[in-house]
Write an enzyme that holds these catalytic residues in place. Structure first.
Site, PDB file in Angstrom:
ATOM      1  N   GLU A  62      81.698  62.866  19.575  1.00  0.00           N
ATOM      2  CA  GLU A  62      80.958  62.804  20.885  1.00  0.00           C
ATOM      3  C   GLU A  62      79.855  61.721  20.645  1.00  0.00           C
ATOM      4  O   GLU A  62      79.078  61.915  19.873  1.00  0.00           O
ATOM      5  CB  GLU A  62      80.439  63.980  21.364  1.00  0.00           C
ATOM      6  N   ASN A  66      71.253  58.197  25.071  1.00  0.00           N
ATOM      7  CA  ASN A  66      69.937  58.492  25.966  1.00  0.00           C
ATOM      8  C   ASN A  66      69.632  57.286  26.313  1.00  0.00           C
ATOM      9  O   ASN A  66      69.186  56.131  25.801  1.00  0.00           O
ATOM     10  CB  ASN A  66      69.036  59.343  25.197  1.00  0.00           C
ATOM     11  N   HIS A  80      78.422  63.589   6.270  1.00  0.00           N
ATOM     12  CA  HIS A  80      79.346  62.393   6.674  1.00  0.00           C
ATOM     13  C   HIS A  80      80.478  63.064   7.425  1.00  0.00           C
ATOM     14  O   HIS A  80      80.752  64.289   7.479  1.00  0.00           O
ATOM     15  CB  HIS A  80      79.977  61.820   5.446  1.00  0.00           C
ATOM     16  N   GLU A 123      83.593  59.079   5.431  1.00  0.00           N
ATOM     17  CA  GLU A 123      84.214  58.938   4.432  1.00  0.00           C
ATOM     18  C   GLU A 123      85.706  58.988   4.706  1.00  0.00           C
ATOM     19  O   GLU A 123      86.230  59.612   5.720  1.00  0.00           O
ATOM     20  CB  GLU A 123      84.096  60.369   3.602  1.00  0.00           C
TER      21      GLU A 123
END
Length: 146
Positions: A62, A66, A80, A123
């Site tokens: 997600e 803002n 990560h 990664e």
């Protein structure tokens, strides 16, 4: 219990979408603009998870944007996100060709790291056995931190 998503705050939605979708290969699964709260949520999934994510709303990332400018720091404290990939060399080459710095090249044919525009480390792990060492990766040094 089932994994749903990881939220990442982003400072430039278009730059983040360019990175995650165009350079890494994620797919946008849904989006929500909230005028009252002054934010946009964009949900992304790895290409092989896209249909599942559209149906189940997981597994996703997600991106939270803002609308009122904020300065984010501490992206390194997050750690990560990790993804299994079919061909780590091909993905790294695609990202490098798109201008992404490979911070930890896949010298071992197994693992690489890059960062998003907001400093989030990703990664990538080779699916199955490591690929045989190959150039330019085998001799490429690390760059920065991840």
């Amino acid at each position: 219990m089932r994994y749903l998503h990881t939220m990442i705050r982003v400072s430039d939605l278009e730059a983040s979408l360019d990175f995650f979708c165009n350079k890494v290969g994620f797919v946008e699964t849904r989006r929500m603009d909230n005028e009252k709260g002054r934010f946009t949520l964009v949900f992304l999934a790895a290409s092989e998870d896209a249909e599942k994510a559209k149906e189940l709303r997981s597994p996703e990332i997600e991106l939270t944007y803002n609308w009122d400018p904020e300065e984010y720091s501490g992206g390194r404290n997050f750690g990560h996100l990790a993804y299994r990939v079919k061909d780590i060399y091909a993905l790294c080459q695609k990202m490098m060709d798109a201008g992404v710095t490979i911070l930890r090249p896949p010298r071992d044919g197994r693992m690489a790291f890059v960062r998003s525009p907001d400093g989030i480390s990703l990664e990538f792990l080779q699916d199955g056995e490591a690929l045989a060492p190959a150039e330019p990766w085998a001799s490429m040094p690390n760059t920065g931190s991840w």
